[in-house]
Design a protein around this motif. Sequence first.
Motif, PDB file in Angstrom:
ATOM      1  N   ARG A 229      30.261  42.844  42.826  1.00 10.01           N
ATOM      2  CA  ARG A 229      29.933  43.573  44.053  1.00 10.01           C
ATOM      3  C   ARG A 229      30.598  44.950  44.073  1.00 10.01           C
ATOM      4  O   ARG A 229      30.638  45.612  45.108  1.00 10.01           O
ATOM      5  CB  ARG A 229      30.396  42.770  45.280  1.00 10.01           C
ATOM      6  N   ASN A 230      31.147  45.370  42.920  1.00  8.31           N
ATOM      7  CA  ASN A 230      31.845  46.659  42.818  1.00  8.31           C
ATOM      8  C   ASN A 230      33.057  46.734  43.749  1.00  8.31           C
ATOM      9  O   ASN A 230      33.398  47.801  44.261  1.00  8.31           O
ATOM     10  CB  ASN A 230      30.900  47.835  43.085  1.00  8.31           C
ATOM     11  N   GLU A 231      33.717  45.579  43.961  1.00  6.19           N
ATOM     12  CA  GLU A 231      34.933  45.523  44.755  1.00  6.19           C
ATOM     13  C   GLU A 231      36.137  45.337  43.831  1.00  6.19           C
ATOM     14  O   GLU A 231      35.999  44.873  42.694  1.00  6.19           O
ATOM     15  CB  GLU A 231      34.864  44.366  45.765  1.00  6.19           C
ATOM     16  N   VAL A 232      37.305  45.698  44.316  1.00  2.99           N
ATOM     17  CA  VAL A 232      38.520  45.598  43.508  1.00  2.99           C
ATOM     18  C   VAL A 232      39.225  44.271  43.792  1.00  2.99           C
ATOM     19  O   VAL A 232      39.648  44.033  44.925  1.00  2.99           O
ATOM     20  CB  VAL A 232      39.480  46.761  43.818  1.00  2.99           C
ATOM     21  N   PRO A 233      39.355  43.399  42.784  1.00  2.00           N
ATOM     22  CA  PRO A 233      40.038  42.122  43.017  1.00  2.00           C
ATOM     23  C   PRO A 233      41.554  42.291  43.070  1.00  2.00           C
ATOM     24  O   PRO A 233      42.126  43.182  42.432  1.00  2.00           O
ATOM     25  CB  PRO A 233      39.627  41.290  41.799  1.00  2.00           C
ATOM     26  N   ASN A 234      42.194  41.416  43.822  1.00  2.00           N
ATOM     27  CA  ASN A 234      43.658  41.447  43.910  1.00  2.00           C
ATOM     28  C   ASN A 234      44.326  40.729  42.739  1.00  2.00           C
ATOM     29  O   ASN A 234      45.499  40.952  42.467  1.00  2.00           O
ATOM     30  CB  ASN A 234      44.124  40.792  45.217  1.00  2.00           C
ATOM     31  N   LEU A 235      43.571  39.866  42.051  1.00  2.68           N
ATOM     32  CA  LEU A 235      44.131  39.072  40.946  1.00  2.68           C
ATOM     33  C   LEU A 235      45.402  38.341  41.386  1.00  2.68           C
ATOM     34  O   LEU A 235      46.459  38.413  40.750  1.00  2.68           O
ATOM     35  CB  LEU A 235      44.413  39.958  39.729  1.00  2.68           C
ATOM     36  N   LYS A 236      45.296  37.627  42.506  1.00  3.42           N
ATOM     37  CA  LYS A 236      46.482  37.014  43.114  1.00  3.42           C
ATOM     38  C   LYS A 236      47.175  36.013  42.190  1.00  3.42           C
ATOM     39  O   LYS A 236      48.408  35.976  42.098  1.00  3.42           O
ATOM     40  CB  LYS A 236      46.091  36.332  44.428  1.00  3.42           C
ATOM     41  N   ALA A 237      46.378  35.195  41.502  1.00  6.77           N
ATOM     42  CA  ALA A 237      46.978  34.175  40.639  1.00  6.77           C
ATOM     43  C   ALA A 237      47.741  34.817  39.482  1.00  6.77           C
ATOM     44  O   ALA A 237      48.854  34.398  39.137  1.00  6.77           O
ATOM     45  CB  ALA A 237      45.900  33.233  40.110  1.00  6.77           C
TER      46      ALA A 237
END
Length: 567
Positions: A229-237
């Motif tokens: 969706r062209n969004e920036v993931p936080n990569l929390k894990a």
Amino acid sequence: IDDEHYTTELARFNLEFNTDPLLFGGDCLQRMEKQLVDLLAKGRKAAHELGADVIMTGILQTLDISDLSLENITPKPRYLALNEAMRRLRGSAYEFYIKGADELIIRHENVMVEACNTSFQAHFQVGPEEFATLYNLTQAVAGPVLAAACNSPLLFGRRLWRETRIALFQQSVDHRAAGLHLREQPSRVSFGRRWVDDSVLEIFREDITRFKVLLSADIDEDSLAMLRRNEVPNLKALRLHNGTIYRWTRPCYGICEGRPHLRIENRILPSGPSLVDEVANAAFWFGLLSGLSRVYPDIRKVMEFDTANENFVAAARLGLRAQFAWPGHQHIPADELILEELLPVARDGLKLKGIDPADVDRYLGIVEERVRTKKTGAQWQLDSFAALRGRGNRGERLGAITGAIIENQKTGLPVHQWPLASLEHAGGWEKHFGQIEQFMTTDIITTHADEAVELVANLMQWKKIRHVPVEDNEHRLIGIVSASSLVRLLAERTTELGKGPIAVREVMSTEIVSVTPETSTLDAIALMRKHGVGCLPVLKDGRLVGIVSEHDFLLIAGQLLEKELRS
């Protein structure tokens, strides 16, 4: 402190505060220092209202082992979960062995020894395409940068490494237990195993592969779906896991104002000795990354990874006394390498990035004078410790160093301009006699039950002591031989000529009155009076760790009398 720049750390007695990100150029270094000054002042103000103070130091000189109980862990789920996870993985107590001028051998049941360490962690944002080059350079210069910045030579009154944090941190969160064979098990605290070839993904994949997840959390994002969706993931894990892998040079993924980025986190630098020293250390590192990337576009071609690792360990052990291997030099003294080769490169690197020339001169000038005079924070502490030898007790000497650090930090001067600590900085002797742990004798002469009494009598005469504890083979206290009991034995045996040697077990007292390190001095005195004993063994988990005698309490009484006479 109602300020989002401040946050908690593992122990209640630790504070962390974070500065805002700055663009690398212009007056960024002096702006960093100004914000550090403002934040530290805010912390000090809050501490003063509580009758306390704030100190910046790699390891607090006055910490005792009793301070490292779970009663002092910050009561947040993350820290409690971390301790429990590490305990399960290890399956036994932590064992510490560090040798310098003195030697430290202790066991501890929880992760709180980690809380001894405090650091000044500088972050440098990099592009993905330059990450490998700059990360490898950070590894290459870790030894020289640390040698110039050492500030943690003392732990529990022992003189260990110039930067004891390095050894202590690795052992304090080491989940590995000794095995039956030579299986390779990487530590969660490490310098790494090899250079990075192309990408930060090499490190993330290595850490995911080799280290079990310690902490978990509810992950409410689908990273791949967000990318589509062209969004920036936080990569929390990933970020949660990365926070439990303590590489001395750690890659960090983050998001600032909606834009993802990579940072290199330099974790090797200790807290202190002063704010201006900290910024000078950061300036040295920033300048080397900028300058050396032009001298050595690929450090892998001129230096082995193992060489960088060996330099790092040598710097932690010996500081500016270390000898380094460096491109063009098989062996070169740390101070010579820094002064003649690295500082000029760092100056060029900062100037190429547009750092104000006056700031370059100021901060790198501090590093230069510190190295030229060999007066690092570690050396200042050791010199102060030596100057205080024979004055006061161990607690007073360590308290004097702590008090002098706080006083000197408030002047804003760099450490190479500090006067040495004096006993007056201890803040009064009475602060250092509250608990038995603060003044007990830890260099103990002991014997075994099967030894000859004649040997014990000689020990008492040679060492001018009146009590000798009796231990079993597991260092558990089973009795005490006193001078008075030997006198009685001598009186009984003067008429019994021809008798064979007498064993210690025949004369030792097994009715033992003991205390723990945490026992208050007043309670200990009351115990001695109640039971009519001349000494108190100090036990921890059933094992002998110290001893206090009537002589120790006479010294306290003398201090009290002197205070009364003065008043």
